[in-house]
Motif scaffolding. Sequence first.
Motif, mmCIF file in Angstrom:
data_model
loop_
_atom_site.group_PDB
_atom_site.id
_atom_site.type_symbol
_atom_site.label_atom_id
_atom_site.label_comp_id
_atom_site.label_asym_id
_atom_site.label_seq_id
_atom_site.Cartn_x
_atom_site.Cartn_y
_atom_site.Cartn_z
ATOM 1 N N GLN A 100 -3.985 3.072 1.582
ATOM 2 C CA GLN A 100 -4.260 4.368 2.180
ATOM 3 C C GLN A 100 -4.352 4.255 3.696
ATOM 4 N N ALA A 101 -4.990 3.184 4.185
ATOM 5 C CA ALA A 101 -5.062 2.979 5.635
ATOM 6 C C ALA A 101 -3.683 2.729 6.223
ATOM 7 N N ALA A 102 -2.848 1.982 5.504
ATOM 8 C CA ALA A 102 -1.483 1.746 5.971
ATOM 9 C C ALA A 102 -0.696 3.047 6.024
ATOM 10 N N LEU A 103 -0.940 3.940 5.057
ATOM 11 C CA LEU A 103 -0.262 5.233 5.058
ATOM 12 C C LEU A 103 -0.637 6.044 6.291
ATOM 13 N N TYR A 104 -1.897 6.013 6.668
ATOM 14 C CA TYR A 104 -2.319 6.731 7.873
ATOM 15 C C TYR A 104 -1.632 6.166 9.114
ATOM 16 N N ALA A 105 -1.503 4.847 9.173
ATOM 17 C CA ALA A 105 -0.831 4.229 10.318
ATOM 18 C C ALA A 105 0.630 4.661 10.385
ATOM 19 N N LEU A 106 1.288 4.746 9.236
ATOM 20 C CA LEU A 106 2.677 5.190 9.207
ATOM 21 C C LEU A 106 2.803 6.647 9.609
ATOM 22 N N CYS A 107 1.859 7.475 9.161
ATOM 23 C CA CYS A 107 1.933 8.904 9.440
ATOM 24 C C CYS A 107 1.734 9.225 10.916
ATOM 25 N N VAL A 108 0.980 8.398 11.635
ATOM 26 C CA VAL A 108 0.784 8.632 13.068
ATOM 27 C C VAL A 108 2.123 8.581 13.793
ATOM 28 N N SER A 109 2.903 7.542 13.512
ATOM 29 C CA SER A 109 4.192 7.394 14.183
ATOM 30 C C SER A 109 5.205 8.404 13.663
ATOM 31 N N LEU B 244 0.002 -2.933 8.362
ATOM 32 C CA LEU B 244 1.212 -2.989 7.545
ATOM 33 C C LEU B 244 1.523 -4.414 7.112
ATOM 34 N N PRO B 245 1.977 -4.597 5.899
ATOM 35 C CA PRO B 245 2.331 -5.944 5.433
ATOM 36 C C PRO B 245 3.683 -6.375 5.988
ATOM 37 N N ASP B 246 3.808 -7.665 6.266
ATOM 38 C CA ASP B 246 5.085 -8.204 6.725
ATOM 39 C C ASP B 246 5.915 -8.556 5.495
ATOM 40 N N TRP B 247 6.483 -7.510 4.906
ATOM 41 C CA TRP B 247 7.200 -7.646 3.636
ATOM 42 C C TRP B 247 8.686 -7.460 3.863
ATOM 43 N N ARG B 248 9.477 -8.167 3.094
ATOM 44 C CA ARG B 248 10.925 -8.041 3.185
ATOM 45 C C ARG B 248 11.509 -7.950 1.783
ATOM 46 N N PRO B 249 12.394 -6.986 1.514
ATOM 47 C CA PRO B 249 12.988 -6.893 0.180
ATOM 48 C C PRO B 249 13.738 -8.162 -0.179
#
Length: 298
Positions: A18-27, A194-199
């Motif tokens: 949920q916190a990561a979602l807020y960070a994404l929504c700001v940008s 945000l996680p440093d994730w790669r598909p």
Amino acid sequence: MHRLLRNPFSSGSSTSPQAALYALCVSFFMICLDATVVNVAVPDIRASLGASLNEAVWVNSAYALCYAVPLILAGRLGDRYGPKRIFLAGLTGFTAASLACALAPSASVLIAARAVQGLAAALIAPQTMSLIVHLFPAERRGRALGVWGAVGGAAMAAGPVIGGLLITWTGWRGIFLVNIPVGIVGWIAAARLLPDWRPAKEHRLDLWGIALSGLGLTALVFGVQSGEAYDWGPSSAPSRSPRSSPSAPCVWRCSCGGSTATPASRSCPCGCSTTGTSPQPPLPAEPWERPWAVSSCP
């Protein structure tokens, strides 16, 4: 301070989705806001930079065009190098381009900076959806995507209102300066949360397809927007006057049924009153090409 300056590409998987979602929504709010916030600044930009109307319109079109064309490429770059890395790179470029827009001394510089803004926004947008899909399980993903979509819609709707307030208080350059603190806060939040994730699966880059689609969209937008300025495609349709042609002969008719063939003889031998009318050409098949009035003789 140590937590603030830690490696921005370290894993943020321990943080709340949920916190990561807020960070994404700001940008995401910021890049959607910039799609409409400039609309109300066009008169001030023209007055300040001496820009033509066509240049002022390109301030918006350059952003929209450079945002739309590379979206597919930006998504593929996120798959290859990781959404978080591309997201932070795009946010850095967007913040720097916003500063360039605020300091632009001419319309051409402003248009170029807006184009860079659009390219940076294209790097940000696909990564937000990719990270949401990764962070949220299927049963919670719909709500997260609903929040994400609502944020984008609210930003575009609020753009003219926020733009009007900023122009009133700070001038048109303020609509770009406000992005700088928002961009910095968004960058720090994204680096921490945000996680440093790669598909696992990499997709091939269709460079030819991207180039051709970009060229086609650019040509279409340029033709629609600037064609008139270059006198492209003059209209070949004949102009049609709402009144009849002046060369059409007038026919004068008297109340008793007689008529004279020429306007030179307007009196009836029996002394009745006369009225003159001009014959109308056949009505065209298309309603919008038909004359708007029935003419009478002078």
